[in-house]
Design an enzyme around this catalytic site. Sequence first.
Site, short mmCIF file in Angstrom:
data_model
loop_
_atom_site.label_atom_id
_atom_site.label_comp_id
_atom_site.label_asym_id
_atom_site.label_seq_id
_atom_site.Cartn_x
_atom_site.Cartn_y
_atom_site.Cartn_z
N CYS A 151 -82.25 32.15 6.17
CA CYS A 151 -83.29 32.53 5.22
C CYS A 151 -84.41 33.19 6.02
CB CYS A 151 -83.81 31.32 4.46
SG CYS A 151 -85.19 31.68 3.35
N CYS A 158 -87.02 38.51 0.02
CA CYS A 158 -85.87 38.03 0.78
C CYS A 158 -85.91 38.73 2.13
CB CYS A 158 -84.57 38.33 0.04
SG CYS A 158 -83.10 37.76 0.93
#
Length: 280
Positions: free
Chosen positions: A220, A89
């Site tokens: 993201c 992430c």
Amino acid sequence: MIYPFLKGHGTENDFVLLPDPDGSVHGELSLDRVRALCDRRAGIGGDGVLRVIRTSAYDALACSAGSRGQEAEWFMDYRNSDGSTSEMCGNGIRVFARYLVDEGLVDGSAPIPVGTRDGVKVLRVEGDQITADMGGARVLGETVVSVDHLELAAVHIETGNPHAVAFVDSLDEAGPLLVAPGHDRSVYPQGVNVEFVARRGERHVAMRVHERGSGETRSCGTGACAVMVASALDDGVIRDADVTYRVDVPGGTLHVTWTVDDRVFLTGPAVIVARGTTDL
């Protein structure tokens, strides 16, 4: 059981942080626990959970497959909001590093190695901006994604997580991304993050994203990296020098650099906004 938590975000991609240095508080973090923490109505709310744990402690847990041997003191045990695990992430790891620095657990003036399911990532803190060396990008060919009744050509790129990047004239074409876009399950058996990209100017793009396990998010990080690589390739950029693109996301702006030695660097803000205790 009452235990501490923090809340942070990177360009409004938000996370619940669970300090658990020796792995004694949360053990094998359950799907139900993660879902309860990320619930935006009955819980704290977030796109995912970041457990802050020492790599040695994580390796001692049964859930540690794939992390052994990493030369980093700290490990980012990342879970999507549906409780599933994810390899990496990009926004989360910057928030993770911000926490380590703010708590005095690492020296913020030196490179910060962090273990992940995609290997060790090294971060640098410069004021309110944090840069993560995301490693190399793998361009794996063409694929197709669909949203509503529209099918779009996309590029399959791995930047820690699997991505399908589709160029559109308008981000409105992405439709309601809370419903997962269709994709080829033979190409993405574990699911895929889908990015829709519109051009804004020279080396400047904007994107929307549907993250597997979380739905549409405000940003993201690994997706921004995939979008940058796809955009540079589509632009025919000759990488005889490092190339940087601005990537606008609904939650702010990220900058992604693709180096001549084929490494991708993600730069953006990361902040801790709250802390408290919970029994969720």
